[in-house]
Scaffold this motif. Structure first.
Motif, PDB file in Angstrom:
ATOM      1  N   GLY A   9      22.811  43.094  -0.789  1.00  0.00           N
ATOM      2  CA  GLY A   9      23.710  43.303  -1.898  1.00  0.00           C
ATOM      3  C   GLY A   9      24.639  42.126  -2.090  1.00  0.00           C
ATOM      4  O   GLY A   9      24.738  41.237  -1.249  1.00  0.00           O
ATOM      5  N   GLY A  10      25.318  42.126  -3.215  1.00  0.00           N
ATOM      6  CA  GLY A  10      26.244  41.059  -3.514  1.00  0.00           C
ATOM      7  C   GLY A  10      26.484  40.932  -4.993  1.00  0.00           C
ATOM      8  O   GLY A  10      26.231  41.853  -5.768  1.00  0.00           O
ATOM      9  N   LEU A  11      26.970  39.776  -5.382  1.00  0.00           N
ATOM     10  CA  LEU A  11      27.292  39.485  -6.775  1.00  0.00           C
ATOM     11  C   LEU A  11      26.115  38.798  -7.443  1.00  0.00           C
ATOM     12  O   LEU A  11      25.545  37.847  -6.893  1.00  0.00           O
ATOM     13  CB  LEU A  11      28.538  38.603  -6.849  1.00  0.00           C
ATOM     14  CG  LEU A  11      29.014  38.188  -8.230  1.00  0.00           C
ATOM     15  CD1 LEU A  11      29.484  39.408  -9.022  1.00  0.00           C
ATOM     16  CD2 LEU A  11      30.131  37.165  -8.105  1.00  0.00           C
ATOM     17  N   VAL A  12      25.766  39.267  -8.622  1.00  0.00           N
ATOM     18  CA  VAL A  12      24.657  38.690  -9.360  1.00  0.00           C
ATOM     19  C   VAL A  12      24.989  38.687 -10.850  1.00  0.00           C
ATOM     20  O   VAL A  12      25.658  39.592 -11.346  1.00  0.00           O
ATOM     21  CB  VAL A  12      23.347  39.469  -9.082  1.00  0.00           C
ATOM     22  CG1 VAL A  12      23.477  40.926  -9.512  1.00  0.00           C
ATOM     23  CG2 VAL A  12      22.156  38.808  -9.748  1.00  0.00           C
ATOM     24  N   LEU A  20      17.088  43.997  -2.395  1.00  0.00           N
ATOM     25  CA  LEU A  20      17.718  44.752  -1.332  1.00  0.00           C
ATOM     26  C   LEU A  20      16.696  45.097  -0.262  1.00  0.00           C
ATOM     27  O   LEU A  20      15.532  45.343  -0.555  1.00  0.00           O
ATOM     28  CB  LEU A  20      18.338  46.046  -1.870  1.00  0.00           C
ATOM     29  CG  LEU A  20      19.303  45.921  -3.045  1.00  0.00           C
ATOM     30  CD1 LEU A  20      19.856  47.290  -3.399  1.00  0.00           C
ATOM     31  CD2 LEU A  20      20.421  44.943  -2.736  1.00  0.00           C
ATOM     32  N   SER A  21      17.148  45.138   0.973  1.00  0.00           N
ATOM     33  CA  SER A  21      16.303  45.519   2.088  1.00  0.00           C
ATOM     34  C   SER A  21      16.958  46.643   2.866  1.00  0.00           C
ATOM     35  O   SER A  21      18.183  46.739   2.932  1.00  0.00           O
ATOM     36  CB  SER A  21      16.066  44.332   3.026  1.00  0.00           C
ATOM     37  OG  SER A  21      15.411  43.269   2.363  1.00  0.00           O
ATOM     38  N   CYS A  22      16.141  47.474   3.452  1.00  0.00           N
ATOM     39  CA  CYS A  22      16.611  48.547   4.312  1.00  0.00           C
ATOM     40  C   CYS A  22      15.740  48.565   5.550  1.00  0.00           C
ATOM     41  O   CYS A  22      14.538  48.840   5.467  1.00  0.00           O
ATOM     42  CB  CYS A  22      16.555  49.890   3.584  1.00  0.00           C
ATOM     43  SG  CYS A  22      16.931  51.319   4.617  1.00  0.00           S
ATOM     44  N   ASP A  90      24.136  48.489 -13.661  1.00  0.00           N
ATOM     45  CA  ASP A  90      23.516  48.565 -12.347  1.00  0.00           C
ATOM     46  C   ASP A  90      24.512  48.375 -11.212  1.00  0.00           C
ATOM     47  O   ASP A  90      24.150  48.555 -10.043  1.00  0.00           O
ATOM     48  CB  ASP A  90      22.399  47.534 -12.217  1.00  0.00           C
ATOM     49  CG  ASP A  90      21.254  47.784 -13.187  1.00  0.00           C
ATOM     50  OD1 ASP A  90      20.930  48.960 -13.437  1.00  0.00           O
ATOM     51  OD2 ASP A  90      20.680  46.794 -13.680  1.00  0.00           O
ATOM     52  N   SER A  91      25.723  47.985 -11.526  1.00  0.00           N
ATOM     53  CA  SER A  91      26.745  47.820 -10.491  1.00  0.00           C
ATOM     54  C   SER A  91      27.011  49.156  -9.818  1.00  0.00           C
ATOM     55  O   SER A  91      27.348  50.138 -10.479  1.00  0.00           O
ATOM     56  CB  SER A  91      28.036  47.272 -11.087  1.00  0.00           C
ATOM     57  OG  SER A  91      27.861  45.958 -11.576  1.00  0.00           O
ATOM     58  N   ALA A  92      26.855  49.193  -8.513  1.00  0.00           N
ATOM     59  CA  ALA A  92      27.016  50.430  -7.759  1.00  0.00           C
ATOM     60  C   ALA A  92      26.827  50.130  -6.281  1.00  0.00           C
ATOM     61  O   ALA A  92      26.437  49.026  -5.900  1.00  0.00           O
ATOM     62  CB  ALA A  92      25.990  51.478  -8.206  1.00  0.00           C
ATOM     63  N   VAL A  93      27.099  51.128  -5.465  1.00  0.00           N
ATOM     64  CA  VAL A  93      26.709  51.075  -4.067  1.00  0.00           C
ATOM     65  C   VAL A  93      25.320  51.672  -3.960  1.00  0.00           C
ATOM     66  O   VAL A  93      25.076  52.790  -4.416  1.00  0.00           O
ATOM     67  CB  VAL A  93      27.694  51.840  -3.167  1.00  0.00           C
ATOM     68  CG1 VAL A  93      27.203  51.835  -1.722  1.00  0.00           C
ATOM     69  CG2 VAL A  93      29.081  51.224  -3.253  1.00  0.00           C
ATOM     70  N   TYR A  94      24.419  50.935  -3.371  1.00  0.00           N
ATOM     71  CA  TYR A  94      23.032  51.356  -3.246  1.00  0.00           C
ATOM     72  C   TYR A  94      22.777  51.852  -1.828  1.00  0.00           C
ATOM     73  O   TYR A  94      23.085  51.159  -0.855  1.00  0.00           O
ATOM     74  CB  TYR A  94      22.087  50.212  -3.592  1.00  0.00           C
ATOM     75  CG  TYR A  94      21.994  49.961  -5.074  1.00  0.00           C
ATOM     76  CD1 TYR A  94      20.856  50.329  -5.796  1.00  0.00           C
ATOM     77  CD2 TYR A  94      23.055  49.387  -5.758  1.00  0.00           C
ATOM     78  CE1 TYR A  94      20.782  50.120  -7.160  1.00  0.00           C
ATOM     79  CE2 TYR A  94      22.986  49.178  -7.125  1.00  0.00           C
ATOM     80  CZ  TYR A  94      21.848  49.547  -7.823  1.00  0.00           C
ATOM     81  OH  TYR A  94      21.771  49.340  -9.180  1.00  0.00           O
ATOM     82  N   GLY A 119      25.028  51.984   2.847  1.00  0.00           N
ATOM     83  CA  GLY A 119      25.219  51.508   1.493  1.00  0.00           C
ATOM     84  C   GLY A 119      25.498  50.022   1.435  1.00  0.00           C
ATOM     85  O   GLY A 119      26.088  49.445   2.341  1.00  0.00           O
ATOM     86  N   THR A 120      25.068  49.406   0.356  1.00  0.00           N
ATOM     87  CA  THR A 120      25.348  48.003   0.101  1.00  0.00           C
ATOM     88  C   THR A 120      25.787  47.846  -1.347  1.00  0.00           C
ATOM     89  O   THR A 120      25.195  48.417  -2.258  1.00  0.00           O
ATOM     90  CB  THR A 120      24.130  47.112   0.422  1.00  0.00           C
ATOM     91  OG1 THR A 120      24.479  45.734   0.282  1.00  0.00           O
ATOM     92  CG2 THR A 120      22.946  47.424  -0.480  1.00  0.00           C
ATOM     93  N   GLN A 121      26.847  47.077  -1.548  1.00  0.00           N
ATOM     94  CA  GLN A 121      27.436  46.936  -2.876  1.00  0.00           C
ATOM     95  C   GLN A 121      26.672  45.916  -3.705  1.00  0.00           C
ATOM     96  O   GLN A 121      26.406  44.801  -3.251  1.00  0.00           O
ATOM     97  CB  GLN A 121      28.900  46.509  -2.756  1.00  0.00           C
ATOM     98  CG  GLN A 121      29.589  46.243  -4.096  1.00  0.00           C
ATOM     99  CD  GLN A 121      29.843  47.507  -4.876  1.00  0.00           C
ATOM    100  OE1 GLN A 121      30.394  48.470  -4.338  1.00  0.00           O
ATOM    101  NE2 GLN A 121      29.436  47.515  -6.146  1.00  0.00           N
TER     102      GLN A 121
END
Length: 126
Positions: A9-12, A20-22, A90-94, A119-121
């Motif tokens: 996650g991060g700024l895009v 994203l990876s889990c 799409d901005s959210a915690v995933y 979660g990742t922001q």
């Protein structure tokens, strides 16, 4: 107990891409369907995508279909979410999600033995 750890996650910028990876610690990763959900403060958690145990079936929310791609690598105990053409919405915690059924994830049906990441922001800028 299974542990799920998200990263990526991060700024895009709007229109850009993010992956994203889990990573799962459990030895029975392949026994679980996996998915991604997201949440904005003050709103309910929203289904994003899910994938079956073997990766043979994938499911997407309508707003993500055609832009996001979920995949998994069972040899690496990892599930991915590739986000393309991102929008401000799409901005959210995933959150990474593990459960028995990918279709139940899609339909919001609660299941036994569910696992969640921390979660990742993801923040999309204009």
């Amino acid at each position: 107990q299974v542990q799920l750890v998200e990263s990526g996650g991060g700024l895009v910028q709007a229109g850009g891409s993010l992956r994203l990876s889990c990573a799962a610690s459990g030895r029975t990763f392949s026994n679980y369907a996996m998915g991604w959900l997201r949440q904005v403060p003050g709103k309910e958690r929203e289904f994003v995508a899910s994938i079956s145990r073997t990766g043979g079936s994938t499911y997407y929310a309508n707003s993500m279909k055609g832009r996001f791609t979920i995949s998994r690598d069972n040899a690496k105990n990892t599930v991915y979410l590739e986000m393309n053409n991102v929008k401000s919405e799409d901005s959210a915690v995933y959150y990474c999600h593990g459960a028995p059924s990918a279709t139940n994830m899609r339909d919001g049906v609660r299941q036994l033995n569910e696992y969640w990441g921390q979660g990742t922001q993801v923040t999309v800028s204009s």
